[in-house]
Write an enzyme that holds these catalytic residues in place. Structure first.
Site, short mmCIF file in Angstrom:
data_model
loop_
_atom_site.label_atom_id
_atom_site.label_comp_id
_atom_site.label_asym_id
_atom_site.label_seq_id
_atom_site.Cartn_x
_atom_site.Cartn_y
_atom_site.Cartn_z
N HIS A 175 0.83 -1.21 0.00
CA HIS A 175 0.00 0.00 0.00
C HIS A 175 0.86 1.25 0.00
O HIS A 175 2.05 1.22 0.33
CB HIS A 175 -0.92 0.01 1.22
N LYS A 180 -0.87 4.82 4.60
CA LYS A 180 -1.82 3.91 5.26
C LYS A 180 -1.41 3.69 6.72
O LYS A 180 -0.24 3.41 7.00
CB LYS A 180 -1.87 2.57 4.51
#
Ligand SMILES: NC(=O)c1ccc[n+]([C@@H]2O[C@H](COP(=O)([O-])OP(=O)(O)OC[C@H]3O[C@@H](n4cnc5c(N)ncnc54)[C@H](O)[C@@H]3O)[C@@H](O)[C@H]2O)c1
Length: 256
Positions: free
Chosen positions: A140, A144
């Site tokens: 990600h 995040k």
């Protein structure tokens, strides 16, 4: 015309949902509510979509259920305990029968609106029983805050359940010494590795290994737009669901 209201309308997802709903001929955006706005504007909607925050969503959901509004929830943070709380909210009418029970609203909690991600999880679950090894790698963007991702944790749990159903134990692993974290987190017995890298959006690989072969199932979310077909499916389909709580898009996708 389906009348749609959005909670969290000024957010990244809520804003895009508003924009998307406006572009659909059969949907009408009748309320956009964010912090400081009255939720009263949602009264009269056929469906409310919540993309707020884990801290705000339960209060919103309780209000929507009390108001008899069908509600699609995209906000994250729905672990087992929270899902049980949501089920309890919406079955506040427990014991009701007949007309009263049928008029309970529908609540659809969708942990991942990406059709590709839902299919990736389903394919991983289907494949898991055929391979002695299974690990998950999720990758990600660097902003995040949680690791592993909810999707990765859910995938691992689905793989673990399929393995258990097939009588498979832990995958082979001869590791006896390791640096902390080198083998990732272990979710329900399945190793999950989290990469955080500037430039990425949301990606996941499920690696399966057997006798002389491997299978890799990969999904890439390249843009928030990837969530919109799932959101539209939920908005259009929620009225066809049974009253009460439904989790996931699988039913509407014909995968249940
Ligand atoms: N299910 C999925 O597929 C999926 C996909 C992407 C994001 N998400 C989740 O959706 C949520 C929103 O994500 P985002 O990126 O849009 O966040 P964001 O911070 O950009 O937007 C959240 C919005 O909600 C508003 N808000 C907060 N409390 C509120 C309240 N009580 N009433 C009304 N509005 C309120 C905020 O002011 C903000 O405008 C997060 O929980 C995220 O993890 C889910």
């Amino acid at each position: 015309m389906i009348k749609v209201g959005v909670l969290g309308a000024k957010g990244r997802m809520g804003g895009l949902v508003g924009q998307t709903v406006r572009s659909q001929g059969d949907l009408e955006l009748v309320a956009e509510v964010d912090v400081g706005d009255s939720r009263g504007a949602l009264t009269g909607c056929d469906v409310v979509v919540d993309f707020t925050s884990p801290a705000a969503v339960m209060d919103n959901l309780a209000w929507c259920v009390r108001s008899g509004l069908n509600t699609v929830v995209g906000t994250s943070g729905f672990d087992g305990a929270r899902l049980a709380e949501a089920a309890e909210l919406v079955s506040g009418a427990a014991g009701q029968t007949g007309e009263a029970a049928a008029s309970r609203p529908r609540v659809l909690v969708v942990p991942n609106f990406s059709v590709g991600a839902v299919l990736m999880m389903r394919f991983a679950e289907q494949a898991a029983r055929f391979f002695e090894s299974a690990e998950v790698v999720e990758l990600h963007h660097a902003g995040k805050v949680d690791a592993p991702s909810g999707t990765a944790a859910r995938t691992a749990a689905m793989i673990a359940a399929a393995r258990e159903g097939a009588g498979l134990g832990r995958g082979p692993d001869a590791t006896t010494t390791q640096l902390d974290g080198a083998r990732g987190a272990v979710v329900a017995g399945v190793h999950v590795h989290s990469v955080r890298l500037a430039g990425l959006v949301a990606h996941q690989e499920v690696l399966l290994g057997g006798h002389g072969e491997t299978l890799t199932i990969r999904h890439d979310s390249l843009d928030r737009a990837s969530f919109m077909p799932g959101v539209l499916m939920a908005v259009r389909g929620i009225a066809s669901l049974p009253p009460g709580l439904t989790v996931g898009l699988e039913g509407l996708l014909g995968l249940a």
